[in-house]
Design a protein around this motif. Structure first.
Motif, PDB file in Angstrom:
ATOM      1  N   LEU A   1     -36.377 -44.310 -14.431  1.00 57.93           N
ATOM      2  CA  LEU A   1     -36.606 -43.530 -15.649  1.00 57.93           C
ATOM      3  C   LEU A   1     -38.079 -43.522 -16.013  1.00 57.93           C
ATOM      4  O   LEU A   1     -38.647 -42.481 -16.363  1.00 57.93           O
TER       5      LEU A   1
ATOM      6  N   GLY B   1     -30.416 -37.041 -15.827  1.00 47.72           N
ATOM      7  CA  GLY B   1     -30.252 -38.456 -15.542  1.00 47.72           C
ATOM      8  C   GLY B   1     -29.145 -39.177 -16.263  1.00 47.72           C
ATOM      9  O   GLY B   1     -28.799 -40.311 -15.892  1.00 47.72           O
TER      10      GLY B   1
ATOM     11  N   PRO C   1     -29.659 -43.967 -11.740  1.00 49.78           N
ATOM     12  CA  PRO C   1     -31.080 -44.278 -11.959  1.00 49.78           C
ATOM     13  C   PRO C   1     -31.260 -45.487 -12.868  1.00 49.78           C
ATOM     14  O   PRO C   1     -30.618 -45.583 -13.918  1.00 49.78           O
TER      15      PRO C   1
ATOM     16  N   ARG D   1     -25.689 -40.644 -17.303  1.00 47.90           N
ATOM     17  CA  ARG D   1     -24.437 -40.950 -16.606  1.00 47.90           C
ATOM     18  C   ARG D   1     -23.407 -41.402 -17.635  1.00 47.90           C
ATOM     19  O   ARG D   1     -23.432 -42.533 -18.109  1.00 47.90           O
TER      20      ARG D   1
ATOM     21  N   VAL E   1     -34.488 -39.545 -10.987  1.00 45.17           N
ATOM     22  CA  VAL E   1     -33.323 -39.538 -11.874  1.00 45.17           C
ATOM     23  C   VAL E   1     -32.178 -38.699 -11.324  1.00 45.17           C
ATOM     24  O   VAL E   1     -31.138 -38.559 -11.979  1.00 45.17           O
ATOM     25  N   SER E   2     -32.340 -38.152 -10.125  1.00 45.30           N
ATOM     26  CA  SER E   2     -31.273 -37.368  -9.514  1.00 45.30           C
ATOM     27  C   SER E   2     -30.349 -38.220  -8.653  1.00 45.30           C
ATOM     28  O   SER E   2     -29.419 -37.696  -8.038  1.00 45.30           O
TER      29      SER E   2
ATOM     30  N   LEU F   1     -38.199 -34.999 -11.000  1.00 49.51           N
ATOM     31  CA  LEU F   1     -36.794 -35.360 -11.209  1.00 49.51           C
ATOM     32  C   LEU F   1     -36.188 -36.142 -10.052  1.00 49.51           C
ATOM     33  O   LEU F   1     -35.012 -36.523 -10.106  1.00 49.51           O
TER      34      LEU F   1
ATOM     35  N   LEU G   1     -34.926 -34.781 -18.653  1.00 49.77           N
ATOM     36  CA  LEU G   1     -34.525 -36.082 -18.105  1.00 49.77           C
ATOM     37  C   LEU G   1     -33.141 -36.487 -18.595  1.00 49.77           C
ATOM     38  O   LEU G   1     -32.347 -37.067 -17.839  1.00 49.77           O
TER      39      LEU G   1
ATOM     40  N   GLN H   1     -29.682 -45.425 -20.853  1.00 47.22           N
ATOM     41  CA  GLN H   1     -29.542 -44.062 -20.360  1.00 47.22           C
ATOM     42  C   GLN H   1     -30.712 -43.223 -20.868  1.00 47.22           C
ATOM     43  O   GLN H   1     -31.248 -43.478 -21.951  1.00 47.22           O
TER      44      GLN H   1
ATOM     45  N   ARG I   1     -28.065 -31.262  -9.247  1.00 46.21           N
ATOM     46  CA  ARG I   1     -28.003 -32.487  -8.451  1.00 46.21           C
ATOM     47  C   ARG I   1     -27.185 -32.286  -7.174  1.00 46.21           C
ATOM     48  O   ARG I   1     -27.419 -32.956  -6.174  1.00 46.21           O
TER      49      ARG I   1
END
Length: 211
Positions: free
Chosen positions: A113, A144, A108, A146, A103-104, A100, A140, A153, A55
């Motif tokens: 998602l 993605g 997100p 967090r 979700v980067s 991606l 993912l 999530q 990322r």
């Protein structure tokens, strides 16, 4: 960072054992992430380090996929061969980067998602051989997720997890899940995590009895 230092994530039982020499020998050199530990034991934190680096723009999409697949396949002998086939179908990493993209971002949402899930399933833009939902939801998850913010999530959905889910989780089959089923599972896990006061991926880890 999703996991730091030598801290094991809550709910993670053990590392995945990987024959690193065999994996490195079977994949293109430029697809190997140098941050992976050489000792043959992969924890989730190790893959999160590669995802964080991806990322930040310092690791390639192919290096990210290698890290995730090494962890996902673990000691399975066909792992490097299948991973190489997936990588060969995306030599520049453009299909992965496209899948991606949503979700980067720093946070997100559910729409992002869903978009990412559907992109991974799209044969015209991002789908890769030997990379079905049981594997691409792992990608993912690592990119993605967090940690520390709660809510919905991205989580892993594979046959092991699906076989342990209750009916109210909204997953009605053992494989080939629709994006709506994945999101229903993510919402269910988010509520379970809220009630228990844990991270959503701790809920997934409790289901992943064989991993």
């Amino acid at each position: 960072m999703q996991a730091t230092g030598g801290v094991v994530l809550p709910g993670e039982r053990a590392p995945v054992r990987v024959n690193m020499d065999r994996w490195r020998a079977g994949l293109p050199p430029e697809a190997w992430p140098d941050t992976l530990p050489a000792g043959g034991e992969l924890w989730r934190r190790d893959v999160f380090v590669v995802a964080d680096t991806y990322r930040a723009g310092s690791a390639s999409p192919r290096q990210l996929l290698t890290a995730v697949l090494a962890w996902a396949y673990g000691p399975l002998g066909y792992g490097p061969w299948r991973a190489a086939r997936s990588l060969d179908a995306d030599p520049g990493g453009k299909r992965l980067a496209y899948a991606l993209e949503e979700v980067s971002t720093p946070a997100p949402d559910q729409e992002a998602l869903c978009t990412a899930y559907r992109r991974f399933s799209d044969p015209d833009h991002a789908r890769l051989p030997w990379l079905g939902p049981g594997l691409f939801t792992k990608v993912l998850y690592f990119v993605g997720y967090r940690r520390g913010v709660g809510g919905v999530q991205p989580l892993i959905l594979d046959r092991v997890v699906a076989s342990q889910l209750p009916a109210e989780a909204g997953v009605g089959r053992r494989n080939g899940w629709l994006s709506e089923e994945w999101l229903a599972y993510l919402r269910w896990a988010a509520e379970q995590a809220r009630v228990r006061g844990v991270e959503p991926d701790t809920v997934e880890m409790a289901l992943a009895i064989d991993r």
